[in-house]
Design a protein around this motif. Structure first.
Motif, PDB file in Angstrom:
ATOM      1  N   ALA A  27      -6.799  -0.531   4.688  1.00 49.58           N
ATOM      2  CA  ALA A  27      -7.955  -0.410   3.782  1.00 49.58           C
ATOM      3  C   ALA A  27      -8.777   0.829   4.125  1.00 49.58           C
ATOM      4  O   ALA A  27      -9.215   1.564   3.232  1.00 49.58           O
ATOM      5  CB  ALA A  27      -8.820  -1.668   3.851  1.00 49.58           C
ATOM      6  N   GLN A  28      -8.969   1.088   5.402  1.00 46.06           N
ATOM      7  CA  GLN A  28      -9.712   2.282   5.821  1.00 46.06           C
ATOM      8  C   GLN A  28      -8.961   3.558   5.465  1.00 46.06           C
ATOM      9  O   GLN A  28      -9.568   4.551   5.054  1.00 46.06           O
ATOM     10  CB  GLN A  28      -9.992   2.236   7.329  1.00 46.06           C
TER      11      GLN A  28
ATOM     12  N   VAL B 123      -2.994   1.429  -4.436  1.00 49.38           N
ATOM     13  CA  VAL B 123      -2.212   0.202  -4.576  1.00 49.38           C
ATOM     14  C   VAL B 123      -1.009   0.243  -3.639  1.00 49.38           C
ATOM     15  O   VAL B 123      -0.710  -0.732  -2.946  1.00 49.38           O
ATOM     16  CB  VAL B 123      -1.775  -0.003  -6.049  1.00 49.38           C
ATOM     17  N   GLY B 124      -0.323   1.381  -3.599  1.00 48.38           N
ATOM     18  CA  GLY B 124       0.858   1.500  -2.748  1.00 48.38           C
ATOM     19  C   GLY B 124       0.543   1.351  -1.276  1.00 48.38           C
ATOM     20  O   GLY B 124       1.235   0.628  -0.551  1.00 48.38           O
ATOM     21  N   LEU B 125      -0.500   2.012  -0.805  1.00 49.57           N
ATOM     22  CA  LEU B 125      -0.851   1.951   0.618  1.00 49.57           C
ATOM     23  C   LEU B 125      -1.493   0.613   0.977  1.00 49.57           C
ATOM     24  O   LEU B 125      -1.317   0.121   2.090  1.00 49.57           O
ATOM     25  CB  LEU B 125      -1.773   3.114   1.002  1.00 49.57           C
ATOM     26  N   SER B 126      -2.197   0.002   0.044  1.00 50.77           N
ATOM     27  CA  SER B 126      -2.803  -1.305   0.318  1.00 50.77           C
ATOM     28  C   SER B 126      -1.737  -2.367   0.570  1.00 50.77           C
ATOM     29  O   SER B 126      -1.945  -3.294   1.350  1.00 50.77           O
ATOM     30  CB  SER B 126      -3.682  -1.755  -0.847  1.00 50.77           C
ATOM     31  N   GLY B 127      -0.595  -2.222  -0.087  1.00 49.93           N
ATOM     32  CA  GLY B 127       0.459  -3.226   0.031  1.00 49.93           C
ATOM     33  C   GLY B 127       1.376  -3.044   1.217  1.00 49.93           C
ATOM     34  O   GLY B 127       2.008  -3.992   1.661  1.00 49.93           O
TER      35      GLY B 127
ATOM     36  N   SER C 136       6.169   3.667  -0.147  1.00 49.65           N
ATOM     37  CA  SER C 136       6.261   2.822  -1.339  1.00 49.65           C
ATOM     38  C   SER C 136       6.238   3.738  -2.558  1.00 49.65           C
ATOM     39  O   SER C 136       5.749   4.868  -2.482  1.00 49.65           O
ATOM     40  CB  SER C 136       5.094   1.835  -1.405  1.00 49.65           C
ATOM     41  N   PRO C 137       6.773   3.269  -3.681  1.00 43.99           N
ATOM     42  CA  PRO C 137       6.730   4.099  -4.892  1.00 43.99           C
ATOM     43  C   PRO C 137       5.299   4.473  -5.291  1.00 43.99           C
ATOM     44  O   PRO C 137       5.043   5.610  -5.686  1.00 43.99           O
ATOM     45  CB  PRO C 137       7.396   3.229  -5.960  1.00 43.99           C
ATOM     46  N   GLY C 138       4.356   3.533  -5.174  1.00 41.92           N
ATOM     47  CA  GLY C 138       2.966   3.828  -5.536  1.00 41.92           C
ATOM     48  C   GLY C 138       2.389   4.930  -4.669  1.00 41.92           C
ATOM     49  O   GLY C 138       1.709   5.831  -5.163  1.00 41.92           O
TER      50      GLY C 138
END
Length: 130
Positions: A47-48, A94-98, A103-105
Motif C-alpha cells: 500500500a505504501q 490495482v496490479g501492485l495492490s494485488g 502483474s499485467p496491471g
C-alpha cells in the motif's frame, strides 16, 4: 473546455486519487495494527509503495499538463496525455495492490505512465518553442 481547464481537470482528478491512496494506507495500517513504519508487514508495504510510486511520477507530469494548458496546447492532446496517465496509475495501483511481484496491471500501468510522461515532456518542449 479550454486548455487550462482540461489541465486543471487532471490536477483535480489526481488530488482525489492521492487522497484515496492515502486513505488506503491508513486503512491497511489500522487493520494491520502498525502505527509507525511498515512493521515488516507486506500488505502495508505494498500500500505504501502504491502511494509512493504515484508520488514519484504524477506531480511532475501534472505540472507538465498545467504548463501545456498555459501554453494553450490543443485540448485533445491534454486529454490524451492526462487520461493515459490516469489509466496507467489506476492499473499500476490495482496490479501492485494485488501482488508484490509482476502483474499485467503493474506492467501496463508502468508502460502507460511512462508514455504519458514522455509525451508530456516532449509536448512541453515542442509548445515552448512553437
Amino acid at each position: 473546455m479550454t486548455s487550462m481547464e482540461s489541465a486543471a481537470l487532471y490536477a483535480g482528478i489526481f488530488v482525489i486519487f492521492f487522497l484515496l491512496l492515502k486513505g488506503r494506507v491508513g486503512l491497511v495500517r489500522s487493520g494491520e495494527k502498525v502505527m509507525f513504519g511498515d512493521g515488516g508487514n507486506e500488505r502495508l508495504q505494498r500500500a505504501q509503495r502504491v502511494q509512493g510510486n504515484a508520488v514519484e511520477d504524477v506531480p511532475v507530469t501534472v505540472i507538465g499538463l498545467l504548463a501545456l494548458g498555459a501554453l494553450v496546447a490543443p485540448v485533445w492532446l491534454i486529454h490524451a496525455l492526462g487520461s493515459t496517465l490516469v489509466l496507467g496509475r489506476v492499473l499500476h495501483a490495482v496490479g501492485l495492490s494485488g501482488s508484490s511481484g509482476g502483474s499485467p496491471g503493474r506492467m501496463w500501468g508502468t508502460l502507460l505512465t511512462l508514455i504519458s510522461m514522455l509525451g508530456t515532456g516532449v509536448a512541453c518542449i515542442w509548445f515552448a518553442f512553437a
